[in-house]
Design an enzyme around this catalytic site. Structure first.
Site, PDB file in Angstrom:
ATOM      1  N   HIS B  37       7.175  -1.744  -6.109  1.00 41.11           N
ATOM      2  CA  HIS B  37       8.303  -1.170  -5.364  1.00 41.11           C
ATOM      3  C   HIS B  37       9.212  -0.367  -6.304  1.00 41.11           C
ATOM      4  CE1 HIS B  37       7.392  -4.825  -2.813  1.00 41.11           C
ATOM      5  NE2 HIS B  37       7.404  -3.875  -1.885  1.00 41.11           N
ATOM      6  N   LYS B 149      -0.052   3.464  -2.463  1.00 44.00           N
ATOM      7  CA  LYS B 149      -1.427   3.676  -2.000  1.00 44.00           C
ATOM      8  C   LYS B 149      -2.250   2.401  -2.032  1.00 44.00           C
ATOM      9  CE  LYS B 149      -1.949   8.610  -2.929  1.00 44.00           C
ATOM     10  NZ  LYS B 149      -2.672   9.602  -3.762  1.00 44.00           N
TER      11      LYS B 149
END
Lengths: 284, 284
Positions: B37, B149
């Site tokens: 993150h 991704k």
């Protein structure tokens, strides 16, 4: 009046207006504008600082290729009307702009509002409506958007879809505009002959009769439906598509006619499909 | 750092920033933040003027109630990380704010990208993702949004959905961040024991082996899949959910491994489901 053919032009102008603190009203249309549209423009002009009208015959919402092919077009007249009403901006995209590479593979639906009426009579219709509205709303980013209640299910569905997805746009429904004789204004009326127009008056007559019978105290939906159906059946030129009396908020069937009611009719007159409805409240 | 609990507060702040000409980057998360993150935050901080992070464990995207119940939460730690990374605003809504009246009845899908992988293993999952993303994007109105991704199908789907509906947001995919040993970072890793973490390394090992075999010239997907499956089967603690080699742009199966490829794995280790993938290009 500003005329834009691409989303980029629209977006640039709208963002400029927003930087000036202007509120933007939007009326999406399929063109062949009539007094019903003009009333929506007036609503927007009075509520918002700037009013945008889009004109685009949306192929994604036509389930019937003939209906699409014969949908009336009058761009020059439309632009003249917008100009005369003092619309600020007209967005006039072509198909390639709206659907680069063709109509996309996407599924958008509010299932509980798509179980009857036009959702069933016109499979795929509302999915196409929600798609074009999503794209247009993201291009225009309006504060308010105005829809006629003649397409009542469409209005309800768009309002619910926008609320569910939290679009920052207030969806406002506007009363149906009718001819002196009661025919709900629609671009498709242009395809009716004079005698067919005469027959089509039975639609609003059936609705008004239904309404008055409910107001007189009848609460049985089957009885009301029969009374209305008799009116429509009195013309051999009218082929009934649907005739339903529903809860106007949920589109659910009713055992007793109480609360907010929707009386909705769709008919074919020759190859032309017409819809009309009225809503009324009966205290519970 | 600004902390907002309602969409109205977020929207007010964002519109203020936009009036100042600021570009807004957005990283939606389900909290329990890790270095993966943080990398998304860095991307946003460097590309946009203002960075917004949302923290919301979205019930609509969990098909497994246990997975939802056990999803790790660490709000205090999350806020500390956001603060230290110099995130400008954290949006921390509760369930009633995100779904007033409960999870709504709506259907959002891009059918051709939802025929395999997690779309099949987790029925309803992506519909819930598209719903929360739609709502969050309309609250935040970001110029850019950043996704890892690691959730490749999710990234592809959100990108396509936003393009199809013309959201005015650029969806940006960011490379998967891994531990030194190769484990793709995920909040769910917190639920693994030390020995399970050790076993989980076989997932990235299988992916790397598949990649090297393809790069060595093997073009038969069945052969590559067998080689990779042997790696995963070598641990009795790993239960395979799926292992697929697909076109990375369309998620379609391939007869020969050429073009943009996706190698995607999902496994269960105990009750914990882990996914990982790599993409590579093989000249045609």
């Amino acid at each position: 009046m500003i005329l834009c053919k691409t989303p980029e032009e629209v977006s640039l102008q709208v963002r400029k207006w927003k930087l000036e603190g202007k509120k933007v009203g939007f009326v999406p249309t399929m063109g062949f504008l009539h007094e019903g549209h003009a009333t929506l423009f007036d609503k927007s002009l009075s509520k918002a600082d700037k009013t945008i009208v889009s004109i685009f015959v949306n192929p994604a919402q036509f389930n019937d290729p003939e209906d699409y092919a014969k949908y009336p077009i009058n761009t020059a007249g439309d632009l003249k009307l917008c100009e005369s009403k003092k619309v600020d901006l007209v967005f006039l995209p072509d198909q390639e702009t709206m659907y680069p590479g063709g109509i996309p593979d996407v599924l958008l639906a509010i299932p509980h509002l798509m179980k009857n009426l036009c959702a069933v009579s016109r499979p795929g219709h509302f999915e196409g409506v929600l798609l074009v509205i999503s794209r247009l709303f993201h291009f225009v980013e309006p504060d308010f958007a105005f829809f006629g209640k003649k397409d009542y299910q469409q209005y309800l569905l768009i309002r619910e879809f926008c609320k569910t997805l939290a679009f920052p746009t207030e969806v406002i429904g506007c009363e149906t505009i009718r001819s002196d004789k009661g025919l709900a204004l629609s671009s498709r009326n242009a395809r009716l002959s004079e005698s067919e127009k005469e027959e089509s008056l039975l639609v609003s007559r059936a609705l008004r009769l239904g309404e008055s019978q409910i107001r007189s105290g009848i609460t049985d939906p089957v009885l009301i439906r029969d009374i209305m159906k008799d009116v429509l059946d009195s013309s051999s030129k009218i082929k009934l598509d649907y005739l339903e009396i529903l809860n106007a908020d949920t589109l659910e069937s009713l055992e007793f006619l109480k609360g907010n009611l929707l009386l909705a009719v769709a008919v074919f007159i020759g190859p032309v499909r017409l819809i009309d409805n009225i809503t009324l409240s009966v205290s519970e």
